[in-house]
Design a protein around this motif. Structure first.
Motif, short mmCIF file in Angstrom:
data_model
loop_
_atom_site.label_atom_id
_atom_site.label_comp_id
_atom_site.label_asym_id
_atom_site.label_seq_id
_atom_site.Cartn_x
_atom_site.Cartn_y
_atom_site.Cartn_z
N LEU A 224 0.84 -1.19 0.00
CA LEU A 224 0.00 0.00 0.00
C LEU A 224 0.87 1.24 0.00
O LEU A 224 1.86 1.31 0.74
CB LEU A 224 -0.91 -0.02 1.24
CG LEU A 224 -1.74 1.22 1.53
CD1 LEU A 224 -2.82 1.40 0.47
CD2 LEU A 224 -2.38 1.10 2.92
N ALA A 225 0.54 2.21 -0.83
CA ALA A 225 1.26 3.49 -0.89
C ALA A 225 0.25 4.61 -0.69
O ALA A 225 -0.70 4.74 -1.46
CB ALA A 225 1.97 3.64 -2.23
N PHE A 226 0.49 5.43 0.35
CA PHE A 226 -0.49 6.47 0.68
C PHE A 226 0.20 7.61 1.42
O PHE A 226 0.83 7.41 2.45
CB PHE A 226 -1.59 5.87 1.57
CG PHE A 226 -2.61 6.87 2.05
CD1 PHE A 226 -3.25 7.71 1.16
CD2 PHE A 226 -2.94 6.95 3.40
CE1 PHE A 226 -4.20 8.62 1.60
CE2 PHE A 226 -3.88 7.85 3.85
CZ PHE A 226 -4.51 8.69 2.95
N ASP A 227 0.11 8.82 0.85
CA ASP A 227 0.66 10.01 1.47
C ASP A 227 -0.43 11.07 1.53
O ASP A 227 -0.65 11.81 0.57
CB ASP A 227 1.86 10.53 0.67
CG ASP A 227 2.57 11.68 1.38
OD1 ASP A 227 2.03 12.18 2.39
OD2 ASP A 227 3.66 12.08 0.94
N PRO A 228 -1.18 11.15 2.65
CA PRO A 228 -2.32 12.07 2.74
C PRO A 228 -1.92 13.53 2.67
O PRO A 228 -2.77 14.38 2.40
CB PRO A 228 -2.94 11.73 4.10
CG PRO A 228 -1.83 11.13 4.89
CD PRO A 228 -0.98 10.39 3.89
N ALA A 229 -0.64 13.85 2.90
CA ALA A 229 -0.21 15.24 2.80
C ALA A 229 -0.14 15.69 1.34
O ALA A 229 -0.16 16.88 1.05
CB ALA A 229 1.16 15.41 3.46
N LYS A 230 -0.06 14.72 0.42
CA LYS A 230 0.01 15.04 -1.01
C LYS A 230 -1.32 14.84 -1.72
O LYS A 230 -1.68 15.60 -2.61
CB LYS A 230 1.08 14.17 -1.69
CG LYS A 230 2.50 14.46 -1.23
CD LYS A 230 3.48 13.57 -1.99
CE LYS A 230 4.91 13.84 -1.57
NZ LYS A 230 5.88 12.96 -2.30
N SER A 231 -2.04 13.79 -1.32
CA SER A 231 -3.27 13.45 -2.04
C SER A 231 -4.16 12.60 -1.14
O SER A 231 -3.66 11.81 -0.33
CB SER A 231 -2.93 12.68 -3.32
OG SER A 231 -4.09 12.12 -3.90
#
Length: 351
Positions: free
Chosen positions: A146-153
């Motif tokens: 899983l790849a997830f960066d809430p600060a970007k998207s």
């Protein structure tokens, strides 16, 4: 007025926000909007509140998770004991946790293949990933991340590595995007997914999601490779770490990857040889390395199966602290040193 309300709500704990959704339709609309969840996660390194611990002996018959809260000064109940909000959650296990979301799978039957899910345990929402078109009788999934960066998207991606359908000597990649809801296949291999390849010589590989590019990072130079094994490989607060431990010593280094992915460097030196402790590689396991906003907040989470306990080792002041008791004995009386540890971060992000 709405902007003022948003500014106020952004300062409210996430648990309270979940309750505030019932106040009015306007509050519900604001709190559940994807843009609001992004604003809540503008901090690139959200605080890890604790860890969920799993043991392979207990999962099939009792799919529950023990929770260790990092701040003992703040009494708290476990955010959840199981994942029953996922349909057909019998035998479900956590594969990965990342910035508030979790990648999970169920135990497949003889007639059905494994199902994969991405869930938000804070909001108790989940999505079932589409079936892999690459997993056939002659092709299998070797890894899924899983790849997830809430600060970007507010959107996440799931990367699946399978056997290539065109060549038995190559791998093929599928990427699921929550933005499009599509599963896309690729024949080729800071927004990247990293893993250690144990085929041949140890190699650190990464796949850059933005540029759809595979890269290789040189492994650190270990002084003694005899009787050693990769004991930990993981990320915390934007830092990637690696440890390799010898079977015959409790002295080892923790390496960190440079920001430009060029090389590893020694970040921490560990020495467990202490008269008050009798740790060696045979009776402890590194579950997690936690980095905080302050230098002194860095610590290892260790499992000592022979002592039925989980401990905290501060990487700066070199002190031990007991976290909790944890029994890893199965019904036949055998012990497992393999315990899964998954970070818990509160999140409003949609899945």
């Amino acid at each position: 007025m709405i902007n003022i309300l948003i500014e106020i709500l952004l300062r409210v704990p996430i648990k309270s926000l979940l309750c505030f959704k019932t106040i009015s339709k306007r509050w519900l609309s604001i709190i559940t909007h994807p843009h609001f969840s992004v604003l809540c996660h503008l901090n690139p390194n959200p605080a890890i509140l604790g860890l969920f611990l799993t043991c392979p002996y207990s999962l099939p018959a009792k799919p529950e998770f023990d929770y260790v809260h990092f701040d003992k000064k703040i009494p708290t109940k476990p955010p959840f004991k199981n994942l029953k909000f996922i349909k057909n959650s019998s035998g479900i296990s956590i594969l990965q946790s990342w910035n508030g979301l979790m990648l999970c799978s169920n135990s497949p039957s003889r007639l059905a293949k494994t199902n994969y899910y991405v869930c938000n345990p804070t909001t108790k929402h989940y999505t079932t990933l589409p079936k892999s078109v690459l997993e056939t009788e002659n092709s299998k999934i070797h890894g899924i991340s899983l790849a997830f960066d809430p600060a970007k998207s507010p959107h996440y991606k799931v990367v699946c590595v399978c056997d290539s359908m065109s060549s038995p000597q190559h791998y093929q990649i599928e990427i699921y995007s929550s933005q499009t809801g599509l599963l896309i296949s690729y024949d080729h291999w800071n927004g990247s997914i990293y893993w250690i390849s144990t085929i041949g010589n140890l190699t650190c590989l990464y796949y850059n999601l933005d540029f759809e590019r595979l890269g290789v990072i040189p492994m650190p130079h270990f002084l003694d490779d005899q009787g050693t094994t990769i004991a930990y490989f993981g990320e915390s607060c934007g830092h990637l770490h690696l440890t390799k431990i010898s079977f015959y010593t409790v002295r080892f280094d923790v390496y960190e990857m440079k920001r430009d992915d060029s090389e590893w460097f020694v970040k921490y030196k560990i020495d467990f040889e202490h008269p008050d402790h009798e740790l060696n590689y045979c009776n402890f396991t590194i579950l997690y390395l936690v980095r905080g906003k302050r230098k002194e907040d860095a610590f290892l989470v260790l499992a000592a199966p022979n002592d039925d306990k989980v401990m905290k080792y501060n990487l700066i002041n070199k002190t031990f602290e007991k976290f909790c008791d944890y029994d890893v004995e199965d019904e036949q009386g055998f012990y497992s040193s393999t315990i899964g540890a998954f970070e818990y971060i509160e999140s409003l992000c949609c899945v």
